[in-house]
Design an enzyme around this catalytic site. Structure first.
Site, short mmCIF file in Angstrom:
data_model
loop_
_atom_site.label_atom_id
_atom_site.label_comp_id
_atom_site.label_asym_id
_atom_site.label_seq_id
_atom_site.Cartn_x
_atom_site.Cartn_y
_atom_site.Cartn_z
N ASP A 125 0.85 -1.20 0.00
CA ASP A 125 0.00 0.00 0.00
C ASP A 125 0.88 1.25 0.00
O ASP A 125 2.04 1.20 0.45
CB ASP A 125 -0.87 0.04 1.27
CG ASP A 125 -1.85 -1.13 1.32
OD1 ASP A 125 -2.17 -1.68 0.25
OD2 ASP A 125 -2.26 -1.48 2.44
N1 URA Z 1 -1.15 -5.92 4.00
C1 URA Z 1 -1.68 -4.68 3.98
O1 URA Z 1 -2.72 -4.44 4.53
N2 URA Z 1 -1.01 -3.73 3.31
C2 URA Z 1 0.17 -3.94 2.70
O2 URA Z 1 0.75 -3.01 2.11
C3 URA Z 1 0.71 -5.23 2.72
C4 URA Z 1 0.03 -6.20 3.37
#
Ligand code: URA
Length: 258
Positions: A125
Site C-alpha cells: 500500500d
Molecule cells: N497488507 C496490507 O494491509 N497492506 C500492505 O501493504 C501489505 C500487506
C-alpha cells in the site's frame, strides 16, 4: 566508432530491448560492474578502457556489439541474465510502474533505464514501507505470486491500542474476512506496550494485514514489511535498492517451492 547494424537487425538484450550504443556508465551498470554512479567514479578514476584506451569522459558512448570495454584490465560484457532487485519502499509512494497522477511511484526509485522491463512482484500500500521485490523475470514473478507457492512475508504493524492476547490468538488461528478465512499466521509482540506486533503471513490478499487487525478491532496505524521469504531489508535505507545475488534468487525459488 562504426555502427554496422541497423536497429531492427540488432539482437535482443534479454531485458526487453535491443543492444544499441549507450553511455559507458550505463553499459557498466547493466553489465553489473557497479551502480551508474559507481561506474562514473570508476571512469573518472581512469580505471575503464574502451578498445584499450582509457575513457574518463562521462558522456562517452560505446557500442556493446563492437567495442571492448574493460575495468582494471578485465573485459566486461553485458549481462543477459534476468535481474531481480529489492527496494526499501518509503511511505507515500504508490506501487505502480505507470504514473496516473503526480503522486510519487515506485518506478521513479528503481533503475528502469538500466533494466528495462522491471516490474514489482506484488504490491505494498502507498503508506506501507519496507521490502518490495522487482524483477525482469516474469517466470520468477509468477512463481512467487502464485497462491499455491506463497512465501512467508513478515510485517511489523504499529497498532492503535495494545493487542489483547485473545486477539493475537484469533489472528494466529485465522480470522474471517469478506473474501474468506485467513490461513494460520505467526503473531508475536515486538514491544512491551503490545502496540508493535510482528505478523508473518503465507498468503497475500489485498490489504490483508490491515483487514486482519481491523477484524479483531485493533486498527493498524503504520505497516512495514521486514522480510520476504529468506530475504531481509538489512541496511537498505528508505528509497534505496540493491540487486539480488544469484544465491539469493535461488533461495527465493526454493522458498516458493517448499
Ligand atoms: N497488507 C496490507 O494491509 N497492506 C500492505 O501493504 C501489505 C500487506
Amino acid at each position: 566508432m562504426s555502427n554496422p547494424l541497423a536497429f531492427e537487425d540488432r539482437p535482443e538484450d534479454g531485458l526487453g530491448g535491443r543492444i544499441v550504443p549507450m553511455r559507458l556508465q550505463k553499459f557498466l551498470a547493466r553489465a553489473g560492474v557497479a551502480s551508474r554512479r559507481g561506474s562514473e567514479d570508476l571512469m573518472t578514476a581512469g580505471r575503464v578502457t574502451v578498445n584499450g584506451v582509457v575513457v574518463t569522459e562521462l558522456g562517452s558512448k560505446v557500442d556493446p556489439l563492437v567495442d571492448e570495454v574493460a575495468v582494471d584490465g578485465k573485459v566486461v560484457s553485458l549481462a543477459d541474465e534476468p535481474v531481480t532487485i529489492m527496494l526499501h519502499k518509503p511511505a507515500g509512494v504508490i506501487t505502480t510502474m505507470k504514473a496516473q497522477s503526480d503522486k510519487p511511484i515506485v518506478a521513479d526509485l528503481v533503475p528502469t533505464d538500466d533494466f528495462p522491463g522491471l516490474f514489482p512482484i506484488g504490491r505494498l500500500d502507498a503508506d506501507t514501507t519496507g521490502l518490495l521485490l522487482f524483477s525482469t523475470n516474469g517466470e520468477l514473478g509468477n512463481l512467487l505470486l502464485h497462491p499455491r507457492h506463497h512465501v512467508a512475508k513478515t510485517y511489523l504493524a504499529r497498532l492503535k491500542k495494545p493487542l489483547e492476547d485473545e486477539s493475537a490468538q484469533r489472528l494466529r488461528a485465522g480470522v474471517t474476512l469478506d473474501d474468506g478465512p485467513t490461513q494460520p499466521a505467526d503473531v508475536s509482540y515486538a514491544d512491551k506496550a503490545r502496540k508493535l506486533v510482528r505478523i508473518t503471513l503465507r498468503e497475500g490478499r489485498y490489504h490483508q494485514v490491515k483487514r486482519m487487525f481491523d477484524a479483531v478491532g485493533d486498527p493498524v496505524v503504520s505497516l512495514h514489511r521486514e522480510s520476504f521469504g529468506p530475504l531481509r531489508l538489512g541496511k537498505l535505507k528508505p528509497g534505496e535498492w540493491r540487486q539480488l545475488t544469484d544465491s539469493e534468487v535461488d533461495k527465493l525459488r526454493r522458498a516458493a517451492r517448499s
